[in-house]
Scaffold this active site. Structure first.
Site, PDB file in Angstrom:
ATOM      1  N   SER A 144       0.713  -1.340   0.145  1.00  0.00           N
ATOM      2  CA  SER A 144      -0.250   0.131  -0.100  1.00  0.00           C
ATOM      3  C   SER A 144       0.636   1.282  -0.054  1.00  0.00           C
ATOM      4  CB  SER A 144      -0.812   0.143   1.383  1.00  0.00           C
ATOM      5  OG  SER A 144      -2.242  -0.373   0.952  1.00  0.00           O
TER       6      SER A 144
ATOM      7  N   LYS B 145       0.859   3.502  -2.912  1.00  0.00           N
ATOM      8  CA  LYS B 145      -0.468   4.300  -2.960  1.00  0.00           C
ATOM      9  C   LYS B 145      -0.064   5.902  -3.261  1.00  0.00           C
ATOM     10  CE  LYS B 145      -3.662   0.699  -1.701  1.00  0.00           C
ATOM     11  NZ  LYS B 145      -4.169  -0.063  -0.457  1.00  0.00           N
TER      12      LYS B 145
ATOM     13  N   TYR C 121      -2.294  -2.439 -10.820  1.00  0.00           N
ATOM     14  CA  TYR C 121      -2.344  -2.161  -9.151  1.00  0.00           C
ATOM     15  C   TYR C 121      -1.543  -3.335  -8.578  1.00  0.00           C
ATOM     16  CZ  TYR C 121      -4.331  -2.041  -4.663  1.00  0.00           C
ATOM     17  OH  TYR C 121      -4.627  -2.208  -3.401  1.00  0.00           O
TER      18      TYR C 121
ATOM     19  N   TYR D  77      -4.622   3.013   7.509  1.00  0.00           N
ATOM     20  CA  TYR D  77      -5.638   2.398   7.503  1.00  0.00           C
ATOM     21  C   TYR D  77      -6.912   3.196   8.477  1.00  0.00           C
ATOM     22  CZ  TYR D  77      -2.691  -0.947   5.110  1.00  0.00           C
ATOM     23  OH  TYR D  77      -1.681  -1.481   4.303  1.00  0.00           O
TER      24      TYR D  77
ATOM     25  N   VAL E 137       0.954  -3.888   3.847  1.00  0.00           N
ATOM     26  CA  VAL E 137       0.873  -5.150   4.416  1.00  0.00           C
ATOM     27  C   VAL E 137       2.139  -5.967   4.128  1.00  0.00           C
ATOM     28  CG1 VAL E 137      -1.675  -5.302   4.490  1.00  0.00           C
ATOM     29  CG2 VAL E 137      -0.449  -6.380   2.316  1.00  0.00           C
TER      30      VAL E 137
END
Ligand code: GLU
Length: 304
Positions: free
Chosen positions: A61, A64, A188, A240, A258
């Site tokens: 992540s 991102k 992705y 998160y 993660v």
């Protein structure tokens, strides 16, 4: 400084036993849960490292942040935030629940899977080009031309990524995504599988802290407004549905993944990379959080 970093690692090692490796992407189970590493780079050019700082892990992540940056460079803020919101969420990172409400709701923010799949879709390019542009940006910012992706993790993500697939098709049906969904998902999954070290992370954090200046180049590679958007979104949404407590207890704009990495950026001051793959219930590195808390306290880094 190195002594302090080693002490912080030792103080937080006991947390590993309360966490677990991400198992919903089977290839991530191969990580060694005992790895713990830190790298810090400050604006004066000092670099401090400790533990397993050179161990490779998948960015997950944390990518991102970079896909948002590329989407903003390619489209500008107004267009990007027509498709996604700026808001933190109490939902887990992989939720698609609100996307199917009768009244159309944008993905909450670009740091959860739905919002990130949209930002990836906004990167200009067809097929492989989209991924290659993002990879080039990451290589350039981390000043490491050897960064690449882990084929096994990529295939594992692709094989088990049905929830991401479901949310991407749902978002296409609701007009948030344009183009070929499988193509976008392929980018992705690949971007999540990019392998980095804490040194690469610290470099990226420093680059954002330094308002988009690379150490070797004087001119920012994009405008300062984008740096302030990224920093704000990391501070409010980067950890998160633990982002509020993290902001209150650590106070360093951060993004976790993660794979066990945490990227930290302290405006005009430093970049931080941390790695420890055992995760807590939110998907954040359990010992990484402890390390960040100690770093923040010992070095007085809380920006709030
Ligand atoms: N590749 C992961 C997924 O989409 C990234 C999740 C994460 O690091 O939060 O499920």
């Amino acid at each position: 400084m190195e002594n302090l970093l080693n002490k912080i690692i030792d103080n937080n090692r006991h947390l590993i036993k309360n966490g677990a490796l991400a198992d919903y992407i089977p290839a991530l189970l191969q990580a060694n849960p005992n790895h713990m590493g830190i790298c810090i780079m400050d604006i004066d050019g000092n670099v401090y490292k400790a533990g397993d700082y050179s161990e490779k892990f998948t960015i997950q992540s944390i990518s991102k942040v970079m896909s948002l940056m590329q989407a903003l460079i390619d489209n500008g803020e107004d267009y990007v935030f027509k498709k996604i919101d700026y808001e933190p969420t109490e939902e887990p990172f992989n939720t698609l629940f609100k996307l199917d409400f009768p009244h159309t709701i944008k993905p909450s923010n670009p740091m959860i899977n739905s919002g990130a799949i949209v930002t990836t879709s906004l990167i200009k390019g067809e097929g492989e080009e989209r991924f290659n542009r993002l990879l080039e940006l990451i290589r350039r910012v981390a000043e490491n031309p050897n960064i690449s992706y882990n084929e096994e993790v990529y295939l594992s993500e692709k094989e088990t990524g049905d929830k991401n697939r479901a949310m991407a098709y749902l978002m296409k049906s609701r007009g948030f995504i344009e183009g070929d969904v499988e193509d976008i998902l392929d980018t992705y999954f690949k971007q999540c599988s990019i392998e980095v070290t804490t040194v690469d992370m610290a470099k990226i954090g420093l680059f954002i802290a330094n308002r988009y200046r690379l150490s070797k180049e004087d001119k920012p590679i994009c405008n300062a407004k984008i740096a302030s958007i990224l920093t704000a979104i990391m501070a409010t949404c980067g950890m998160y549905n633990f982002s509020g407590e993290y902001a209150a207890t650590v106070g360093i704009p951060s993004k976790s993944g993660v794979g066990g990495g945490i990227l930290g950026t302290i405006p005009y001051k430093m970049g931080i990379g941390i790695f420890s793959p055992a995760l807590d219930q939110y998907g954040n590195s359990i010992a990484g959080y402890g390390i960040m808390k100690d770093l923040s306290k010992e070095l007085n880094l809380n920006i709030f």
